[in-house]
Design a protein around this motif. Structure first.
Motif, PDB file in Angstrom:
ATOM      1  N   LEU A  21      20.103  28.684  32.802  1.00 46.67           N
ATOM      2  CA  LEU A  21      20.166  28.593  31.436  1.00 46.67           C
ATOM      3  C   LEU A  21      21.017  29.701  30.722  1.00 46.67           C
ATOM      4  CD1 LEU A  21      16.325  28.829  30.913  1.00 46.67           C
ATOM      5  CD2 LEU A  21      17.655  26.969  30.084  1.00 46.67           C
ATOM      6  N   CYS A  22      21.310  30.722  31.475  1.00 48.75           N
ATOM      7  CA  CYS A  22      22.217  31.710  30.878  1.00 48.75           C
ATOM      8  C   CYS A  22      23.832  30.906  30.800  1.00 48.75           C
ATOM      9  CB  CYS A  22      22.341  32.943  31.310  1.00 48.75           C
ATOM     10  SG  CYS A  22      21.028  33.926  31.111  1.00 48.75           S
ATOM     11  N   LYS A  23      23.909  30.357  31.810  1.00 49.31           N
ATOM     12  CA  LYS A  23      25.152  29.733  31.914  1.00 49.31           C
ATOM     13  C   LYS A  23      25.753  28.483  30.919  1.00 49.31           C
ATOM     14  CE  LYS A  23      28.925  28.186  35.074  1.00 49.31           C
ATOM     15  NZ  LYS A  23      29.252  28.136  36.600  1.00 49.31           N
ATOM     16  N   GLU A  29      33.279  29.731  31.344  1.00 44.30           N
ATOM     17  CA  GLU A  29      33.225  30.476  32.761  1.00 44.30           C
ATOM     18  C   GLU A  29      33.447  31.854  32.662  1.00 44.30           C
ATOM     19  OE1 GLU A  29      35.167  28.555  35.903  1.00 44.30           O
ATOM     20  OE2 GLU A  29      37.237  28.931  34.915  1.00 44.30           O
ATOM     21  N   LYS A  30      34.604  32.273  31.745  1.00 45.93           N
ATOM     22  CA  LYS A  30      34.961  33.784  31.833  1.00 45.93           C
ATOM     23  C   LYS A  30      34.094  34.473  30.910  1.00 45.93           C
ATOM     24  CE  LYS A  30      39.277  34.884  31.600  1.00 45.93           C
ATOM     25  NZ  LYS A  30      40.573  35.340  31.356  1.00 45.93           N
ATOM     26  N   THR A  31      33.354  33.805  30.042  1.00 47.86           N
ATOM     27  CA  THR A  31      32.340  34.484  29.143  1.00 47.86           C
ATOM     28  C   THR A  31      31.145  34.858  29.987  1.00 47.86           C
ATOM     29  OG1 THR A  31      33.086  33.444  27.095  1.00 47.86           O
ATOM     30  CG2 THR A  31      31.087  34.384  27.041  1.00 47.86           C
ATOM     31  N   PHE A  32      30.870  33.926  30.694  1.00 47.92           N
ATOM     32  CA  PHE A  32      29.736  34.130  31.548  1.00 47.92           C
ATOM     33  C   PHE A  32      29.812  34.908  32.731  1.00 47.92           C
ATOM     34  CE2 PHE A  32      27.373  32.306  35.558  1.00 47.92           C
ATOM     35  CZ  PHE A  32      25.922  32.697  35.001  1.00 47.92           C
ATOM     36  N   ALA A  33      31.057  35.031  33.422  1.00 50.03           N
ATOM     37  CA  ALA A  33      31.377  36.005  34.161  1.00 50.03           C
ATOM     38  C   ALA A  33      31.619  37.295  33.569  1.00 50.03           C
ATOM     39  CB  ALA A  33      32.822  35.500  34.851  1.00 50.03           C
ATOM     40  N   TRP A  34      31.832  37.582  32.505  1.00 50.16           N
ATOM     41  CA  TRP A  34      32.255  38.866  31.877  1.00 50.16           C
ATOM     42  C   TRP A  34      30.731  39.359  31.631  1.00 50.16           C
ATOM     43  CZ3 TRP A  34      35.016  42.553  31.849  1.00 50.16           C
ATOM     44  CH2 TRP A  34      35.076  43.649  30.678  1.00 50.16           C
ATOM     45  N   PRO A 131      34.975  42.174  41.315  1.00 46.79           N
ATOM     46  CA  PRO A 131      35.437  43.526  41.365  1.00 46.79           C
ATOM     47  C   PRO A 131      35.500  44.001  39.596  1.00 46.79           C
ATOM     48  CG  PRO A 131      37.322  42.128  42.028  1.00 46.79           C
ATOM     49  CD  PRO A 131      35.930  41.402  41.913  1.00 46.79           C
ATOM     50  N   LYS A 132      35.406  45.194  39.701  1.00 44.18           N
ATOM     51  CA  LYS A 132      35.495  46.027  38.290  1.00 44.18           C
ATOM     52  C   LYS A 132      36.824  46.058  37.628  1.00 44.18           C
ATOM     53  CE  LYS A 132      34.239  50.163  35.840  1.00 44.18           C
ATOM     54  NZ  LYS A 132      33.710  51.704  35.921  1.00 44.18           N
ATOM     55  N   VAL A 133      36.778  45.630  36.304  1.00 43.90           N
ATOM     56  CA  VAL A 133      38.189  45.519  35.506  1.00 43.90           C
ATOM     57  C   VAL A 133      37.800  46.358  34.282  1.00 43.90           C
ATOM     58  CG1 VAL A 133      39.016  43.490  36.732  1.00 43.90           C
ATOM     59  CG2 VAL A 133      37.738  43.154  34.723  1.00 43.90           C
ATOM     60  N   ALA A 134      38.959  46.359  33.511  1.00 47.20           N
ATOM     61  CA  ALA A 134      38.813  47.263  32.348  1.00 47.20           C
ATOM     62  C   ALA A 134      38.354  46.298  31.295  1.00 47.20           C
ATOM     63  CB  ALA A 134      39.800  48.175  31.943  1.00 47.20           C
ATOM     64  N   THR A 135      38.828  45.015  30.937  1.00 47.15           N
ATOM     65  CA  THR A 135      38.962  44.247  30.118  1.00 47.15           C
ATOM     66  C   THR A 135      38.266  42.695  30.514  1.00 47.15           C
ATOM     67  OG1 THR A 135      40.947  43.596  29.802  1.00 47.15           O
ATOM     68  CG2 THR A 135      40.516  45.707  28.366  1.00 47.15           C
ATOM     69  N   LYS A 136      37.736  42.028  29.631  1.00 46.79           N
ATOM     70  CA  LYS A 136      37.374  40.604  29.854  1.00 46.79           C
ATOM     71  C   LYS A 136      38.843  39.809  30.319  1.00 46.79           C
ATOM     72  CE  LYS A 136      35.667  36.254  27.636  1.00 46.79           C
ATOM     73  NZ  LYS A 136      34.931  35.806  26.482  1.00 46.79           N
ATOM     74  N   SER A 137      39.706  39.725  29.915  1.00 48.83           N
ATOM     75  CA  SER A 137      41.073  39.192  29.969  1.00 48.83           C
ATOM     76  C   SER A 137      41.653  39.668  31.381  1.00 48.83           C
ATOM     77  CB  SER A 137      42.207  39.575  29.031  1.00 48.83           C
ATOM     78  OG  SER A 137      42.751  41.081  28.932  1.00 48.83           O
ATOM     79  N   GLN A 138      41.292  40.692  31.907  1.00 51.22           N
ATOM     80  CA  GLN A 138      41.644  40.788  33.434  1.00 51.22           C
ATOM     81  C   GLN A 138      41.051  40.281  34.561  1.00 51.22           C
ATOM     82  OE1 GLN A 138      41.627  45.218  32.702  1.00 51.22           O
ATOM     83  NE2 GLN A 138      43.616  45.465  32.840  1.00 51.22           N
ATOM     84  N   THR A 141      40.746  34.586  37.954  1.00 56.78           N
ATOM     85  CA  THR A 141      39.996  33.106  38.002  1.00 56.78           C
ATOM     86  C   THR A 141      39.367  33.019  39.401  1.00 56.78           C
ATOM     87  OG1 THR A 141      41.747  32.254  36.612  1.00 56.78           O
ATOM     88  CG2 THR A 141      40.588  30.749  38.072  1.00 56.78           C
ATOM     89  N   LEU A 142      40.119  33.430  40.398  1.00 56.56           N
ATOM     90  CA  LEU A 142      39.417  33.039  41.850  1.00 56.56           C
ATOM     91  C   LEU A 142      38.213  34.035  41.947  1.00 56.56           C
ATOM     92  CD1 LEU A 142      42.715  33.479  44.245  1.00 56.56           C
ATOM     93  CD2 LEU A 142      41.336  31.598  43.572  1.00 56.56           C
ATOM     94  N   HIS A 143      38.008  35.204  41.304  1.00 53.96           N
ATOM     95  CA  HIS A 143      36.846  35.959  41.336  1.00 53.96           C
ATOM     96  C   HIS A 143      35.657  35.158  40.462  1.00 53.96           C
ATOM     97  CE1 HIS A 143      39.483  39.612  42.347  1.00 53.96           C
ATOM     98  NE2 HIS A 143      38.820  39.310  43.244  1.00 53.96           N
ATOM     99  N   ILE A 144      36.303  34.801  39.180  1.00 53.66           N
ATOM    100  CA  ILE A 144      35.277  33.912  38.360  1.00 53.66           C
ATOM    101  C   ILE A 144      34.502  32.715  39.028  1.00 53.66           C
ATOM    102  CG2 ILE A 144      35.006  32.693  36.362  1.00 53.66           C
ATOM    103  CD1 ILE A 144      37.365  34.395  35.228  1.00 53.66           C
ATOM    104  N   ARG A 145      35.558  32.162  39.961  1.00 54.00           N
ATOM    105  CA  ARG A 145      35.071  30.745  40.481  1.00 54.00           C
ATOM    106  C   ARG A 145      34.446  31.078  41.829  1.00 54.00           C
ATOM    107  NH1 ARG A 145      40.114  26.939  38.213  1.00 54.00           N
ATOM    108  NH2 ARG A 145      39.393  26.953  36.200  1.00 54.00           N
ATOM    109  N   SER A 146      34.409  32.411  42.295  1.00 50.47           N
ATOM    110  CA  SER A 146      33.457  32.526  43.525  1.00 50.47           C
ATOM    111  C   SER A 146      31.938  32.810  43.367  1.00 50.47           C
ATOM    112  CB  SER A 146      34.234  33.854  44.066  1.00 50.47           C
ATOM    113  OG  SER A 146      33.805  34.953  43.686  1.00 50.47           O
ATOM    114  N   ILE A 147      31.597  32.942  42.116  1.00 47.44           N
ATOM    115  CA  ILE A 147      30.299  33.463  41.870  1.00 47.44           C
ATOM    116  C   ILE A 147      29.261  32.623  42.108  1.00 47.44           C
ATOM    117  CG2 ILE A 147      28.803  34.259  40.147  1.00 47.44           C
ATOM    118  CD1 ILE A 147      30.802  36.426  41.098  1.00 47.44           C
ATOM    119  N   CYS A 148      28.477  32.676  43.279  1.00 47.80           N
ATOM    120  CA  CYS A 148      27.308  31.748  43.303  1.00 47.80           C
ATOM    121  C   CYS A 148      25.918  32.291  42.988  1.00 47.80           C
ATOM    122  CB  CYS A 148      27.230  31.560  44.780  1.00 47.80           C
ATOM    123  SG  CYS A 148      25.646  30.277  45.181  1.00 47.80           S
TER     124      CYS A 148
END
Length: 266
Positions: A21-23, A29-34, A131-138, A141-148
């Motif tokens: 539902l959240c997704k 996808e970047k907003t969801f990952a953030w 992994p931890k990053v400082a900002t959403k723009s960082q 894509t590979l990390h974002i698309r790995s999330i199950c």
């Protein structure tokens, strides 16, 4: 008046359907990952050697010369990597993306971060790595698309029997003696893989607390302890899927148990 709790209950009320539902709300996808990233890291505490992760990192430090020693995690964060770095343990964080296991021809591909698997301790993030990053723009894509995390993600992953995440888990459960730490073992997908690879007698171990939360007649939450009969039923249940239970007082006692294990390893 909107009632989000009622909506969650109507569509299933599980963590997977809630994530779905959240997704659906955060379609980008970047907003969801953030959003996931903020939940993971915004309230993170300073590294502490006396915590569960601190003890696991020390255990890895002592066992890293054993080429058969590996770590499999269902977590998305890099907290264990931070503890390993603190301990001076070089690790290779391994993960794959959903596009890899949605296409059977490329399903065995994975990515390694901070080194090569044959040179470092291998840390398998089978449900994705953020992994931890400082900002959403960082966000990568590979990390974002790995999330199950969502219902659709899990359905796609566990319907791909030759995918890298499934093959990795089967390899762990079939070829190694595993110690489950901080894992409730309630996920039916993980339980199915354990049952497929179960040995008799069991060769794996899981640390579980004897204390649990219950509610009294007034609805207040109170701590209770499993009876001897209850513990025996739980032990018999997990025995069937290849796991021996190691009881501790409560979750706060797990670091103490791991500390004793570390002290026993020369």
């Amino acid at each position: 008046m909107d009632d989000s709790e009622a909506v969650f209950q109507e569509v299933g009320g599980t963590s997977l359907t809630t994530a779905q539902l959240c997704k659906d709300v955060w379609a980008d996808e970047k907003t969801f990952a953030w959003q996931i990233h903020q939940i993971l890291y915004d309230k993170a505490r300073e590294l502490d050697v006396n915590t569960e992760l601190g003890e696991i990192a020390q255990l890895a430090q002592k066992c890293r010369k054993d080429q058969n020693f590996r770590i499999l995690t269902y977590n998305y964060d890099d907290f264990l990597e931070q503890y390993l770095e603190w301990r001076g343990v070089k690790c290779c964080s391994m993960f794959t993306t959903k596009v890899r296991y949605s296409n059977g021809q490329a399903s065995a591909d994975f990515y390694g971060v901070n080194g090569q698997p044959n040179q470092s301790l291998r840390l398998y993030h089978v449900h994705g790595f953020l992994p931890k990053v400082a900002t959403k723009s960082q966000l990568d894509t590979l990390h974002i698309r790995s999330i199950c995390l969502t219902e659709a993600d899990y359905n796609m992953l566990y319907n791909q029997p030759y995918s890298w995440p499934i093959a990795s888990q089967l390899s762990f459960f079939r070829e190694n003696i595993c110690l489950f730490i901080g894992c409730s073992l309630s996920d039916p997908n993980i339980r199915r893989l354990l049952e497929i690879t179960a040995y008799n007698p069991p060769k794996h171990y899981a640390i579980l607390p004897m204390m649990y939360k219950s509610t009294d007649a007034s609805g207040a939450v109170v701590p209770k302890q499993f009876t001897t009969k209850d513990r025996l039923q739980i032990e018999n249940h997990f025995y069937r899927i290849g796991i021996n239970i190691l009881w501790v007082r409560d979750y706060s006692a797990i670091p103490e148990w791991l500390h004793k294990l570390n002290r026993s390893i020369v």
